[in-house]
Design an enzyme around this catalytic site. Structure first.
Site, PDB file in Angstrom:
ATOM      1  N   ASP A  36       0.817  -1.231   0.000  1.00  0.00           N
ATOM      2  CA  ASP A  36       0.000   0.000   0.000  1.00  0.00           C
ATOM      3  C   ASP A  36       0.842   1.269   0.000  1.00  0.00           C
ATOM      4  O   ASP A  36       0.441   2.268  -0.590  1.00  0.00           O
ATOM      5  CB  ASP A  36      -1.068  -0.003   1.112  1.00  0.00           C
ATOM      6  CG  ASP A  36      -0.530  -0.071   2.531  1.00  0.00           C
ATOM      7  OD1 ASP A  36       0.685  -0.288   2.714  1.00  0.00           O
ATOM      8  OD2 ASP A  36      -1.342   0.109   3.464  1.00  0.00           O
ATOM      9  N   GLY A 122      -2.767  -5.348  18.803  1.00  0.00           N
ATOM     10  CA  GLY A 122      -1.435  -5.918  18.610  1.00  0.00           C
ATOM     11  C   GLY A 122      -1.461  -7.231  17.845  1.00  0.00           C
ATOM     12  O   GLY A 122      -0.473  -7.962  17.809  1.00  0.00           O
ATOM     13  N   GLY A 124      -2.321  -7.480  14.538  1.00  0.00           N
ATOM     14  CA  GLY A 124      -2.248  -7.261  13.098  1.00  0.00           C
ATOM     15  C   GLY A 124      -3.615  -7.219  12.447  1.00  0.00           C
ATOM     16  O   GLY A 124      -3.763  -7.493  11.255  1.00  0.00           O
ATOM     17  N   LEU A 125      -4.649  -6.883  13.226  1.00  0.00           N
ATOM     18  CA  LEU A 125      -6.017  -6.890  12.703  1.00  0.00           C
ATOM     19  C   LEU A 125      -6.618  -5.480  12.682  1.00  0.00           C
ATOM     20  O   LEU A 125      -7.830  -5.307  12.624  1.00  0.00           O
ATOM     21  CB  LEU A 125      -6.881  -7.854  13.531  1.00  0.00           C
ATOM     22  CG  LEU A 125      -6.366  -9.300  13.545  1.00  0.00           C
ATOM     23  CD1 LEU A 125      -7.166 -10.163  14.514  1.00  0.00           C
ATOM     24  CD2 LEU A 125      -6.399  -9.916  12.146  1.00  0.00           C
ATOM     25  N   SER A 126      -5.755  -4.477  12.754  1.00  0.00           N
ATOM     26  CA  SER A 126      -6.153  -3.072  12.581  1.00  0.00           C
ATOM     27  C   SER A 126      -7.076  -2.543  13.667  1.00  0.00           C
ATOM     28  O   SER A 126      -8.050  -1.839  13.387  1.00  0.00           O
ATOM     29  CB  SER A 126      -6.804  -2.856  11.206  1.00  0.00           C
ATOM     30  OG  SER A 126      -5.873  -3.077  10.207  1.00  0.00           O
ATOM     31  N   SER A 128      -6.233  -0.230  15.670  1.00  0.00           N
ATOM     32  CA  SER A 128      -6.080   1.234  15.721  1.00  0.00           C
ATOM     33  C   SER A 128      -6.855   1.909  14.596  1.00  0.00           C
ATOM     34  O   SER A 128      -7.493   2.936  14.808  1.00  0.00           O
ATOM     35  CB  SER A 128      -4.607   1.641  15.712  1.00  0.00           C
ATOM     36  OG  SER A 128      -3.863   0.871  14.834  1.00  0.00           O
ATOM     37  N   ASP A 172      -5.497  -0.077   5.951  1.00  0.00           N
ATOM     38  CA  ASP A 172      -6.316  -0.451   7.104  1.00  0.00           C
ATOM     39  C   ASP A 172      -7.503   0.492   7.275  1.00  0.00           C
ATOM     40  O   ASP A 172      -8.636   0.052   7.527  1.00  0.00           O
ATOM     41  CB  ASP A 172      -5.466  -0.446   8.380  1.00  0.00           C
ATOM     42  CG  ASP A 172      -4.258  -1.347   8.250  1.00  0.00           C
ATOM     43  OD1 ASP A 172      -4.228  -2.166   7.321  1.00  0.00           O
ATOM     44  OD2 ASP A 172      -3.338  -1.226   9.071  1.00  0.00           O
TER      45      ASP A 172
HETATM   46  C1  GLA Z   1       0.096  -2.440   8.439  1.00  0.00           C
HETATM   47  C2  GLA Z   1      -0.109  -1.047   7.859  1.00  0.00           C
HETATM   48  C3  GLA Z   1      -0.724  -1.096   6.477  1.00  0.00           C
HETATM   49  C4  GLA Z   1       0.041  -2.056   5.561  1.00  0.00           C
HETATM   50  C5  GLA Z   1       0.280  -3.390   6.260  1.00  0.00           C
HETATM   51  C6  GLA Z   1       1.161  -4.302   5.464  1.00  0.00           C
HETATM   52  O1  GLA Z   1      -1.141  -3.045   8.655  1.00  0.00           O
HETATM   53  O2  GLA Z   1      -0.943  -0.285   8.711  1.00  0.00           O
HETATM   54  O3  GLA Z   1      -0.769   0.199   5.921  1.00  0.00           O
HETATM   55  O4  GLA Z   1       1.238  -1.485   5.120  1.00  0.00           O
HETATM   56  O5  GLA Z   1       0.863  -3.224   7.543  1.00  0.00           O
HETATM   57  O6  GLA Z   1       0.527  -4.687   4.287  1.00  0.00           O
END
Ligand code: GLA
Length: 384
Positions: A36, A122, A124-126, A128, A172
């Protein structure tokens, strides 16, 4: 149900009804990792896990914030004192959104906000992005700012990049703001053009599992920034604006030009092949060949592990174990260095695969992973 809980929490804290209640989801990324910020392609979908916010306006330049998930009372901030990189805890996300809106000239004069989230943090599921987007959507509605979803995502990214100080891309926030129920979002991060791709695995006898390794990616920011800087260096060496501009067909020639710059070769190869994998997955899903995306996911993981070097033993163990136990595909998802992996499996194999992963973690002495099914869910919306 959760809307009512968060609404009731607001009433208890602030002594009045909120003007409304909104939700915004976390996401998993099916394919398209670390593309991205290279203007490339991504393909996330929204999780059923959401951040929910009860919000009312204020007109006195004060922002009051409270989270049901964090010990501590109401945090009170003055809007004219919001300064980038001043808050170091969860309040930086909602405060950063208010800062970004005001900095872009939008007349936000204050708010009372009470939040509760079921997005694991924490992992990796966004989590934030969900916090940012729920606040942005609520303020957009209440202050009648008339901003479109993609514009809210951009403002949230700015909050994260400048106010929080994390150099992340646009995936995200766009996923949380724009995903639709039952679909994956094919997003071109260069111009934010979008296509909703129907993604109904249940109808085809498959499931997508998320395996949260419980390895927190708290040290990832420095490494994330290094990868991003490395990609920008690669683009500069190749004389393009972004690595997106290297067509897959030209990859070998581009790598040859990088010569023995081993780091640039690895990073460029990941990004260019990953963009190609996203397009391949889109084509396969469109032509109904869903099972065939499995090997593409596995190839994506190998590229992140070997070329981009952002996997970890726990993530590799999920992928290797799931594939040996009969999964159709598996890869790490999100920023890396921990967090979650996804596993695509036939319904009949889900229990075997889950058990195999849990046993492998126990045998390796790793913390037990958290496994759940991910169903493509709605994006951000007003609940009440
Ligand atoms: C995190 C970042 C995203 C993207 C991913 C990797 O989630 O927030 O913008 O770069 O890592 O794909």
């Amino acid at each position: 149900m959760r809307a009512q809980q968060v609404r009731a929490g607001f009433v208890e804290l602030y002594g009045t009804e909120p003007e409304g209640v909104w939700s915004a989801p976390g996401r998993v990324n099916l394919i398209g990792e670390h593309t991205d910020y290279n203007d490339g392609f991504v393909m996330p979908f929204a999780l059923p896990h959401t951040a929910v916010a009860a919000v009312s306006r204020r007109d006195d330049g004060v922002l009051r914030l409270h989270s049901a998930d964090v010990d501590g009372g109401v945090v009170e901030l003055r809007l004219d004192e919001l300064t980038p990189e001043s808050d170091r805890d969860w309040t930086a996300y909602p405060a950063g959104v208010v800062w970004a809106l005001r900095e872009a000239g939008h007349p936000v004069t204050g708010a009372d906000i009470h939040l509760g989230s079921t997005v694991p943090s924490g992992a990796g599921l966004s989590s934030s992005a969900a916090l940012e987007v729920v606040v942005a959507l609520a303020l957009n509605d209440l202050y009648e700012l008339g901003l479109q979803r993609w514009q809210l995502a951009r403002l949230c990214q700015r909050a994260e990049n400048v106010y929080v100080g994390a150099p992340t891309g646009i995936m995200d926030q766009t996923a949380s703001a724009c995903c639709e129920d039952g679909h994956a979002l094919f997003l071109d991060t260069r111009d934010l053009s979008q296509k909703q791709i129907p993604f109904d695995l249940a109808a085809e006898g498959m499931r997508l599992l998320v395996v949260d390794t419980q390895v927190k990616h708290s040290h990832s920011e420095g490494e994330y920034g290094k990868r991003r800087a490395g990609c920008e260096r690669g683009a500069a060496l190749l004389g393009v604006d972004a690595l997106r501009d290297i067509p897959y067909a030209d990859l070998d020639a581009a790598l040859a030009r990088l010569g023995d710059d081993e780091e640039a070769v690895r990073l460029v190869r990941h990004v260019v092949t990953e963009d190609e994998r996203v397009e391949k997955v889109v084509d396969l899903l469109k032509s109904g060949e869903t099972r065939a995306i499995g090997p593409v996911l596995v190839a994506g993981h190998a590229s992140l592990r070997d070329d981009f070097r952002i996997s970890c033993p726990e993530l590799d163990l999920v992928v290797d174990t799931a594939m040996s136990a009969g999964a159709l595909g598996s890869r790490m998802t999100g920023g890396g260095f921990g967090g979650s992996a996804i596993v695509l499996a036939d319904v009949a194999d889900v229990d075997t695969v889950t058990k195999a992963v849990e046993e492998a973690f126990a045998a390796a002495g790793f913390t037990a992973p958290r496994v759940f099914e991910a169903v493509p869910s709605p994006g951000a919306r007003r609940l009440v």
